[in-house]
Structure formats: structure tokens, C-alpha cells
Scaffold this motif. Structure first.
Motif, PDB file in Angstrom:
ATOM      1  N   ARG A  26       6.950  -4.320  -8.398  1.00 51.37           N
ATOM      2  CA  ARG A  26       7.593  -3.706  -7.238  1.00 51.37           C
ATOM      3  C   ARG A  26       7.603  -4.635  -6.024  1.00 51.37           C
ATOM      4  NH1 ARG A  26       6.171   0.112 -10.506  1.00 51.37           N
ATOM      5  NH2 ARG A  26       7.084   2.212 -10.470  1.00 51.37           N
ATOM      6  N   CYS A  27       6.554  -5.432  -5.872  1.00 46.73           N
ATOM      7  CA  CYS A  27       6.464  -6.320  -4.705  1.00 46.73           C
ATOM      8  C   CYS A  27       7.132  -7.671  -4.944  1.00 46.73           C
ATOM      9  CB  CYS A  27       5.005  -6.529  -4.317  1.00 46.73           C
ATOM     10  SG  CYS A  27       4.179  -5.038  -3.740  1.00 46.73           S
ATOM     11  N   GLY A  28       7.358  -8.008  -6.203  1.00 54.24           N
ATOM     12  CA  GLY A  28       8.030  -9.261  -6.520  1.00 54.24           C
ATOM     13  C   GLY A  28       7.209 -10.501  -6.230  1.00 54.24           C
ATOM     14  N   GLU A  55      -0.199  -4.494 -12.457  1.00 52.23           N
ATOM     15  CA  GLU A  55       1.053  -5.102 -12.899  1.00 52.23           C
ATOM     16  C   GLU A  55       2.267  -4.298 -12.450  1.00 52.23           C
ATOM     17  OE1 GLU A  55      -1.018  -3.556 -16.770  1.00 52.23           O
ATOM     18  OE2 GLU A  55      -1.599  -4.494 -14.866  1.00 52.23           O
ATOM     19  N   HIS A  56       2.113  -2.982 -12.288  1.00 52.03           N
ATOM     20  CA  HIS A  56       3.209  -2.172 -11.753  1.00 52.03           C
ATOM     21  C   HIS A  56       3.528  -2.604 -10.324  1.00 52.03           C
ATOM     22  CE1 HIS A  56       1.795   1.318 -14.571  1.00 52.03           C
ATOM     23  NE2 HIS A  56       2.394   0.337 -15.238  1.00 52.03           N
ATOM     24  N   LEU A  57       2.486  -2.859  -9.555  1.00 51.39           N
ATOM     25  CA  LEU A  57       2.672  -3.259  -8.159  1.00 51.39           C
ATOM     26  C   LEU A  57       3.252  -4.663  -8.068  1.00 51.39           C
ATOM     27  CD1 LEU A  57       2.201  -2.124  -5.330  1.00 51.39           C
ATOM     28  CD2 LEU A  57      -0.046  -3.211  -5.342  1.00 51.39           C
ATOM     29  N   VAL A  89       0.838  -1.207   0.000  1.00 53.19           N
ATOM     30  CA  VAL A  89       0.000   0.000   0.000  1.00 53.19           C
ATOM     31  C   VAL A  89       0.870   1.254   0.000  1.00 53.19           C
ATOM     32  CG1 VAL A  89      -1.724   1.317   1.278  1.00 53.19           C
ATOM     33  CG2 VAL A  89      -1.938  -1.174   1.100  1.00 53.19           C
ATOM     34  N   GLU A  90       1.965   1.230   0.733  1.00 54.65           N
ATOM     35  CA  GLU A  90       2.852   2.387   0.761  1.00 54.65           C
ATOM     36  C   GLU A  90       3.485   2.642  -0.600  1.00 54.65           C
ATOM     37  OE1 GLU A  90       5.510   1.544   3.975  1.00 54.65           O
ATOM     38  OE2 GLU A  90       4.165   2.401   5.497  1.00 54.65           O
ATOM     39  N   GLN A  91       3.773   1.579  -1.342  1.00 58.03           N
ATOM     40  CA  GLN A  91       4.291   1.742  -2.699  1.00 58.03           C
ATOM     41  C   GLN A  91       3.297   2.525  -3.556  1.00 58.03           C
ATOM     42  OE1 GLN A  91       7.173   0.460  -4.509  1.00 58.03           O
ATOM     43  NE2 GLN A  91       8.015   0.340  -2.451  1.00 58.03           N
ATOM     44  N   ALA A 117       0.866   4.546  -2.410  1.00 59.44           N
ATOM     45  CA  ALA A 117       0.661   5.896  -1.885  1.00 59.44           C
ATOM     46  C   ALA A 117       1.806   6.841  -2.243  1.00 59.44           C
ATOM     47  CB  ALA A 117       0.484   5.831  -0.367  1.00 59.44           C
ATOM     48  N   ARG A 118       3.023   6.322  -2.269  1.00 51.63           N
ATOM     49  CA  ARG A 118       4.194   7.179  -2.441  1.00 51.63           C
ATOM     50  C   ARG A 118       4.607   7.375  -3.899  1.00 51.63           C
ATOM     51  NH1 ARG A 118       7.950   4.496   2.337  1.00 51.63           N
ATOM     52  NH2 ARG A 118       6.745   5.291   4.120  1.00 51.63           N
ATOM     53  N   ASP A 119       4.212   6.463  -4.750  1.00 49.59           N
ATOM     54  CA  ASP A 119       4.702   6.496  -6.132  1.00 49.59           C
ATOM     55  C   ASP A 119       3.533   6.619  -7.097  1.00 49.59           C
ATOM     56  OD1 ASP A 119       5.941   6.189  -8.561  1.00 49.59           O
ATOM     57  OD2 ASP A 119       6.967   4.311  -8.063  1.00 49.59           O
ATOM     58  N   ARG A 120       3.318   7.824  -7.616  1.00 44.47           N
ATOM     59  CA  ARG A 120       2.172   8.051  -8.491  1.00 44.47           C
ATOM     60  C   ARG A 120       2.321   7.356  -9.834  1.00 44.47           C
ATOM     61  NH1 ARG A 120       1.159  14.110  -9.197  1.00 44.47           N
ATOM     62  NH2 ARG A 120      -0.362  13.369 -10.705  1.00 44.47           N
ATOM     63  N   SER A 121       3.515   6.798 -10.118  1.00 42.53           N
ATOM     64  CA  SER A 121       3.676   6.040 -11.361  1.00 42.53           C
ATOM     65  C   SER A 121       3.061   4.654 -11.261  1.00 42.53           C
ATOM     66  CB  SER A 121       5.163   5.932 -11.736  1.00 42.53           C
ATOM     67  OG  SER A 121       5.866   5.083 -10.843  1.00 42.53           O
ATOM     68  N   VAL A 122       2.683   4.239 -10.050  1.00 45.49           N
ATOM     69  CA  VAL A 122       1.969   2.964  -9.885  1.00 45.49           C
ATOM     70  C   VAL A 122       0.503   3.220 -10.229  1.00 45.49           C
ATOM     71  CG1 VAL A 122       1.288   1.135  -8.301  1.00 45.49           C
ATOM     72  CG2 VAL A 122       3.547   2.167  -8.097  1.00 45.49           C
ATOM     73  N   THR A 123       0.132   2.884 -11.436  1.00 43.15           N
ATOM     74  CA  THR A 123      -1.227   3.142 -11.900  1.00 43.15           C
ATOM     75  C   THR A 123      -1.952   1.870 -12.312  1.00 43.15           C
ATOM     76  OG1 THR A 123      -0.404   3.568 -14.148  1.00 43.15           O
ATOM     77  CG2 THR A 123      -0.652   5.476 -12.673  1.00 43.15           C
ATOM     78  N   ARG A 124      -1.251   0.744 -12.311  1.00 38.58           N
ATOM     79  CA  ARG A 124      -1.852  -0.537 -12.684  1.00 38.58           C
ATOM     80  C   ARG A 124      -1.353  -1.626 -11.751  1.00 38.58           C
ATOM     81  NH1 ARG A 124      -1.071   2.242 -17.400  1.00 38.58           N
ATOM     82  NH2 ARG A 124      -2.890   2.384 -18.773  1.00 38.58           N
TER      83      ARG A 124
END
Length: 263
Positions: A184-186, A179-181, A166-168, A170-177
């Protein structure tokens, strides 16, 4: 330590009288569980009720109110309350994912609803009385902290995973989908979906949209006059119409209508 207001408030116009909303940091022993404590009290001079409308964060709250203390799950839409007369309530806002070890069942099961605090905490009624009868804010915070410290469950490493995800967002507006998460979470998408269902109480897609809408609201509140098409693209929307539809569903009006009071 008192905190500022933060985002999430949509509309709030109290009638004549006093209204206060304050937030306080938790003690170190509770910092991994609690985002902050909050206190709300009011005394209005007229019988006209006040409508307080917010767009909540993906967090669970334990709320102490006279004779009606409850646990509120993640609210997936606007949360509207009517305040009137005189009153006081005290709340504990948990970090996303952190309430699961207390509840011991998927947090999605209480989304968009609330349950009696006594369903999770057997001494909730006694805690309610102790917290709400304290003479000062700091005493209320201490009483609530003592109550929660006595109920701390065992550590669950998946709580940290959920909070980090969730913090990823909240902090990174480039996370828009989603699949982006995932990248990042692996972890795989299905695993991520299960994690959010069990620990957060809302889907990854919902959380992403909520935080991107917060950013849109902040742009409006700051008086930014960017084209809505540009803002939609910045927030990861396929086109302006999808952005405006989501904005209307969550806020209750179009971005242009929401911006009108600032003109």
C-alpha cells in the motif's frame, strides 16, 4: 469543537465524585501536527484512588501537569495511572509521526518512557503555568495552541509518509501483515521499518497488532458474540491461540474474561 472519547480505554471506574475527560480539535494552523487537545480533571469525595487503564494509540503526548510537565513517547503496553483527590492535567496528542521534527531524534528512543517537557521546549514551565491557570477550557486550548505555534519546526515530508502509513493500518482492517503495508505504501520493508522507528516510535508489526486489537475490543464492547476463532481469522491471526495470547498480553485477560462484565 469538543470530540468524543474514542477507543483505547480498558478499565475506568471512578469512585464517588466528579471526573471529566474532554477532547478539542486543534486550530487549522496546527491540524497537520496535532490530533487533538485533551483535558482531564477530577475531584473525588474519598481518599480511595482510581485506577485508569488505557491501551494507547501510537502517538506522542505533551502533558502539562502542576510541576511535572512531560513528553510521553508511544507506550507499547497498557498504561496505568492512579488518580486520587483533586487534580487537572492538559495534554496535546500528536498525529503519529508528527513529533519527530520537534524531537529531532528517533521517536523510538522515548517509547515506553517520558522525558521532561523542558528537554524539548525551553519555556515549558512558563507554558505549564499559563495553560493550567486559565479559567475555562477554551482558554487552556488557546494558550496551548499559542505555545505550540511558537515552536513549529520546518515541514518534513516524511512526516506525511509516516502518518499515511499508520492511517492505512487504522482504516483498513485487511492490513494484517507488514507485507500488506509495504504494497500500500509502495516502499521496501526495510525502508518502512526505518520510517516507523524514526518517526512513529514503534514497529509496523506492533502498530498493526495494536489496531487489530482495538477492533477486537470494539466487537466486545458492542456486545458482539462471534466465535473467537472467527474473529481471530478476520483480524489476520494464524490461529485463535495467537490472537488470545496477544489479547492477554495487551489487555491483561482473555477475550472471554474481558467480555464477562457485558454478559
Amino acid at each position: 469543537m469538543e470530540f468524543g472519547q474514542g477507543c483505547g480505554i480498558l478499565r475506568h471506574s471512578p469512585p464517588p465524585g466528579a471526573y471529566h475527560h474532554r477532547r478539542y480539535a486543534p486550530p487549522a494552523a496546527l491540524a497537520d501536527w496535532v490530533a487533538h487537545f485533551w483535558l482531564e480533571h477530577w475531584q473525588f469525595e474519598s481518599d480511595v484512588p482510581q485506577t485508569r487503564e488505557v491501551l494507547p494509540h501510537p502517538s506522542v503526548h505533551v502533558v502539562f501537569a502542576p510541576g511535572r510537565s512531560r513528553i510521553y513517547g508511544v507506550q507499547l503496553s497498557r498504561f496505568v495511572r492512579q488518580l486520587e483527590g483533586k487534580g487537572c492535567i492538559f495534554g496535546i496528542k500528536f498525529h503519529p509521526g508528527a513529533f519527530y521534527p520537534f524531537l529531532r531524534r528517533p521517536v523510538s528512543g522515548i517509547s515506553n518512557t517520558s522525558i521532561l517537557a523542558a528537554e524539548v521546549f525551553s519555556n515549558a514551565a512558563a507554558a505549564e503555568k499559563e495553560v493550567l491557570t486559565c479559567p475555562q477550557d477554551r482558554h487552556m486550548v488557546q494558550a496551548a495552541a499559542n505555545f505550540l505555534a511558537a515552536h513549529l519546526p520546518s515541514r518534513d515530508p516524511r512526516v506525511d509518509d509516516a502518518r499515511h502509513a499508520v492511517e492505512q493500518i487504522a482504516r483498513d482492517r485487511s492490513v494484517t501483515r507488514v507485507e500488506h503495508l509495504v504494497v500500500r505504501c509502495g516502499i521496501g520493508e526495510r525502508t518502512l521499518q526505518r520510517l516507523f522507528d524514526r518517526y512513529v516510535g514503534a514497529s509496523p508489526r506492533w502498530v498493526i497488532k495494536r489496531y487489530r486489537i482495538y477492533e477486537a475490543l470494539e466487537s466486545v464492547a458492542a456486545g458482539t458474540r462471534a466465535e473467537w476463532t472467527d474473529l481471530a481469522q478476520e483480524l489476520g491471526y494464524f490461529d485463535q491461540s495467537h490472537f488470545i495470547n496477544d489479547f492477554k498480553k495487551l489487555v491483561g485477560c482473555s477475550p472471554t474474561e474481558y467480555a464477562e462484565p457485558l454478559a
